[in-house]
Design a protein around this motif. Structure first.
Motif, PDB file in Angstrom:
ATOM      1  N   GLU A  14       3.085   5.332   6.285  1.00  0.00           N
ATOM      2  CA  GLU A  14       2.572   6.120   7.418  1.00  0.00           C
ATOM      3  C   GLU A  14       3.010   7.580   7.235  1.00  0.00           C
ATOM      4  O   GLU A  14       4.134   7.855   6.842  1.00  0.00           O
ATOM      5  CB  GLU A  14       3.200   5.634   8.750  1.00  0.00           C
ATOM      6  N   LYS A  18      -2.242  10.984   3.300  1.00  0.00           N
ATOM      7  CA  LYS A  18      -3.412  10.476   2.570  1.00  0.00           C
ATOM      8  C   LYS A  18      -4.714  11.098   3.037  1.00  0.00           C
ATOM      9  O   LYS A  18      -5.516  11.523   2.226  1.00  0.00           O
ATOM     10  CB  LYS A  18      -3.526   8.948   2.721  1.00  0.00           C
ATOM     11  N   VAL A  40     -12.420   4.784   4.486  1.00  0.00           N
ATOM     12  CA  VAL A  40     -11.079   4.410   4.932  1.00  0.00           C
ATOM     13  C   VAL A  40     -10.997   2.915   5.206  1.00  0.00           C
ATOM     14  O   VAL A  40     -11.984   2.295   5.589  1.00  0.00           O
ATOM     15  CB  VAL A  40     -10.718   5.249   6.200  1.00  0.00           C
ATOM     16  N   GLU A  41      -9.817   2.345   4.947  1.00  0.00           N
ATOM     17  CA  GLU A  41      -9.560   0.938   5.321  1.00  0.00           C
ATOM     18  C   GLU A  41      -8.349   0.863   6.240  1.00  0.00           C
ATOM     19  O   GLU A  41      -7.384   1.579   6.001  1.00  0.00           O
ATOM     20  CB  GLU A  41      -9.282   0.102   4.066  1.00  0.00           C
ATOM     21  N   PRO A  42      -8.339   0.007   7.255  1.00  0.00           N
ATOM     22  CA  PRO A  42      -9.502  -0.755   7.669  1.00  0.00           C
ATOM     23  C   PRO A  42     -10.507   0.173   8.343  1.00  0.00           C
ATOM     24  O   PRO A  42     -10.106   1.094   9.029  1.00  0.00           O
ATOM     25  CB  PRO A  42      -8.918  -1.772   8.655  1.00  0.00           C
ATOM     26  N   ARG A  52     -10.682  -2.675  12.964  1.00  0.00           N
ATOM     27  CA  ARG A  52      -9.562  -1.712  12.943  1.00  0.00           C
ATOM     28  C   ARG A  52      -8.917  -1.600  14.337  1.00  0.00           C
ATOM     29  O   ARG A  52      -7.693  -1.578  14.465  1.00  0.00           O
ATOM     30  CB  ARG A  52     -10.067  -0.345  12.470  1.00  0.00           C
ATOM     31  N   LEU A  56      -4.976  -2.400  15.054  1.00  0.00           N
ATOM     32  CA  LEU A  56      -4.016  -1.325  15.352  1.00  0.00           C
ATOM     33  C   LEU A  56      -3.599  -1.256  16.816  1.00  0.00           C
ATOM     34  O   LEU A  56      -2.657  -0.521  17.144  1.00  0.00           O
ATOM     35  CB  LEU A  56      -4.586   0.033  14.895  1.00  0.00           C
ATOM     36  N   TYR A  71      -7.850  -8.055   7.829  1.00  0.00           N
ATOM     37  CA  TYR A  71      -7.973  -6.993   6.814  1.00  0.00           C
ATOM     38  C   TYR A  71      -9.027  -7.378   5.772  1.00  0.00           C
ATOM     39  O   TYR A  71      -9.815  -6.545   5.350  1.00  0.00           O
ATOM     40  CB  TYR A  71      -6.622  -6.694   6.139  1.00  0.00           C
ATOM     41  N   ARG A  97      -6.688   4.019   1.521  1.00  0.00           N
ATOM     42  CA  ARG A  97      -6.147   2.652   1.482  1.00  0.00           C
ATOM     43  C   ARG A  97      -7.156   1.658   0.905  1.00  0.00           C
ATOM     44  O   ARG A  97      -8.349   1.762   1.114  1.00  0.00           O
ATOM     45  CB  ARG A  97      -5.689   2.122   2.854  1.00  0.00           C
ATOM     46  N   PHE A  98      -6.607   0.669   0.182  1.00  0.00           N
ATOM     47  CA  PHE A  98      -7.387  -0.456  -0.346  1.00  0.00           C
ATOM     48  C   PHE A  98      -6.434  -1.633  -0.541  1.00  0.00           C
ATOM     49  O   PHE A  98      -5.447  -1.753   0.192  1.00  0.00           O
ATOM     50  CB  PHE A  98      -8.123  -0.023  -1.636  1.00  0.00           C
ATOM     51  N   SER A 101      -2.521  -1.705  -0.191  1.00  0.00           N
ATOM     52  CA  SER A 101      -1.906  -1.697   1.155  1.00  0.00           C
ATOM     53  C   SER A 101      -1.639  -3.119   1.620  1.00  0.00           C
ATOM     54  O   SER A 101      -0.622  -3.395   2.253  1.00  0.00           O
ATOM     55  CB  SER A 101      -2.816  -1.002   2.179  1.00  0.00           C
ATOM     56  N   THR A 102      -2.549  -4.041   1.303  1.00  0.00           N
ATOM     57  CA  THR A 102      -2.345  -5.425   1.736  1.00  0.00           C
ATOM     58  C   THR A 102      -1.144  -6.032   1.012  1.00  0.00           C
ATOM     59  O   THR A 102      -0.328  -6.742   1.609  1.00  0.00           O
ATOM     60  CB  THR A 102      -3.604  -6.278   1.459  1.00  0.00           C
ATOM     61  N   LYS A 152       0.588   9.939  16.926  1.00  0.00           N
ATOM     62  CA  LYS A 152       0.032   8.676  16.435  1.00  0.00           C
ATOM     63  C   LYS A 152       1.049   7.544  16.672  1.00  0.00           C
ATOM     64  O   LYS A 152       2.184   7.638  16.219  1.00  0.00           O
ATOM     65  CB  LYS A 152      -0.271   8.838  14.936  1.00  0.00           C
ATOM     66  N   ASP A 154       0.462   3.528  16.578  1.00  0.00           N
ATOM     67  CA  ASP A 154      -0.296   2.276  16.615  1.00  0.00           C
ATOM     68  C   ASP A 154       0.640   1.082  16.385  1.00  0.00           C
ATOM     69  O   ASP A 154       1.858   1.236  16.351  1.00  0.00           O
ATOM     70  CB  ASP A 154      -1.479   2.325  15.629  1.00  0.00           C
ATOM     71  N   PHE A 156       1.479  -0.574  13.805  1.00  0.00           N
ATOM     72  CA  PHE A 156       2.368  -0.513  12.633  1.00  0.00           C
ATOM     73  C   PHE A 156       3.440   0.560  12.787  1.00  0.00           C
ATOM     74  O   PHE A 156       4.557   0.401  12.319  1.00  0.00           O
ATOM     75  CB  PHE A 156       1.558  -0.313  11.351  1.00  0.00           C
TER      76      PHE A 156
HETATM   77  P1  TMP Z   1      -3.915   4.224   8.571  1.00  0.00           P
HETATM   78  O1  TMP Z   1      -3.226   4.501   9.848  1.00  0.00           O
HETATM   79  O2  TMP Z   1      -3.269   4.799   7.376  1.00  0.00           O
HETATM   80  O3  TMP Z   1      -5.379   4.488   8.631  1.00  0.00           O
HETATM   81  O4  TMP Z   1      -3.814   2.631   8.269  1.00  0.00           O
HETATM   82  C1  TMP Z   1      -3.911   1.691   9.219  1.00  0.00           C
HETATM   83  C2  TMP Z   1      -2.710   0.767   9.223  1.00  0.00           C
HETATM   84  O5  TMP Z   1      -3.090  -0.483   8.637  1.00  0.00           O
HETATM   85  C3  TMP Z   1      -1.501   1.254   8.448  1.00  0.00           C
HETATM   86  O6  TMP Z   1      -0.370   1.057   9.282  1.00  0.00           O
HETATM   87  C4  TMP Z   1      -1.408   0.324   7.275  1.00  0.00           C
HETATM   88  C5  TMP Z   1      -2.093  -0.919   7.728  1.00  0.00           C
HETATM   89  N1  TMP Z   1      -2.751  -1.694   6.661  1.00  0.00           N
HETATM   90  C6  TMP Z   1      -2.252  -2.951   6.334  1.00  0.00           C
HETATM   91  O7  TMP Z   1      -1.245  -3.382   6.899  1.00  0.00           O
HETATM   92  N2  TMP Z   1      -2.891  -3.682   5.379  1.00  0.00           N
HETATM   93  C7  TMP Z   1      -4.031  -3.250   4.759  1.00  0.00           C
HETATM   94  O8  TMP Z   1      -4.586  -3.953   3.906  1.00  0.00           O
HETATM   95  C8  TMP Z   1      -4.547  -1.936   5.110  1.00  0.00           C
HETATM   96  C9  TMP Z   1      -5.781  -1.441   4.460  1.00  0.00           C
HETATM   97  C10 TMP Z   1      -3.869  -1.207   6.057  1.00  0.00           C
END
Ligand code: TMP
Length: 207
Positions: A14, A18, A40-42, A52, A56, A71, A97-98, A101-102, A152, A154, A156
């Protein structure tokens, strides 16, 4: 699984910058005459954006397996609706992300078996991996501070510093295993310096 030349991913904890670097790289490549898709993912699709929001939402208490499969649902839609078609028409796809990240979040940090994640990758994303992946590396507390300052918060970002350190270690492990694909960039530098390093790396890799 083969690396697709026009497919580039950005990964990192985080607050690692990116989304800024995706934009800067896309702008640069457009000035060089390329057609560039930023995604972007998700997310990246209508369905992906709905998933997404579920993933989140800090109000959701989510089971780790449900999280993993959401995911991959978002990714299945994203790959088929956006990434494959763009690659087929020779556009450059840059994704924030792809699959790494998982591996880092659900695998290394949540503790889900990495072989299950490998199997899902083979099912959902057969025959395709990024040509280059930029791992924007940053101290976890600094990254969380940056995101907090940007407002921000969320599901995570609410996780502990220990969780995010496991994510960071997971990313480092991936980079050590695949040094040709995954390039680690020190993201504590200015965004201009980071961008220059990324552009230099791409130009060398594509030469
Ligand atoms: P972002 O805030 O960077 O857009 O990403 C969304 C959140 O999702 C970030 O905390 C990381 C998490 N994430 C996973 O846990 N697994 C995944 O496969 C992906 C793509 C994101």
């Amino acid at each position: 699984m083969s690396r697709v030349r026009g497919f580039i991913s950005f990964e990192g904890i985080e607050g690692s910058g990116k989304s800024t670097q995706v934009k800067l790289l896309a702008e640069y490549l457009r000035t060089k005459g390329h057609t560039v898709i930023e995604t972007v993912e998700p997310g990246g699709t209508r369905i992906g954006n709905k998933i997404r929001s579920l993933l989140l939402d800090p109000e959701n208490q989510m089971d780790p397996l449900a999280e993993l499969l959401l995911y991959y649902s978002a990714r299945a839609q994203h790959v088929r609706e956006v990434i494959y078609p763009a690659v087929l028409r020779n556009a450059i796809v840059i994704t924030d992300r792809f699959t790494d990240s998982t591996v880092a979040y659900q695998g290394h940090a949540r503790g889900i078996d990495l072989s299950l994640i490998d199997t899902l990758n083979e099912i959902v994303v057969p025959d395709m991996r990024p040509y280059l992946t930029f791992l924007l590396d940053l101290d976890v507390e600094e990254g969380l501070r940056r995101n907090k300052d940007a407002g921000k918060m969320d599901r995570f970002e609410q996780e502990t510093v220990d969780f995010h350190n496991l994510v960071r270690q997971g990313f480092h492990q991936i980079a050590r295993a695949e040094p040709d694909r995954v390039k680690v960039v020190d993201s504590s530098k200015s965004k201009e310096e980071v961008s220059k390093e990324i552009i230099r790396t791409i130009e060398e890799a594509w030469r």
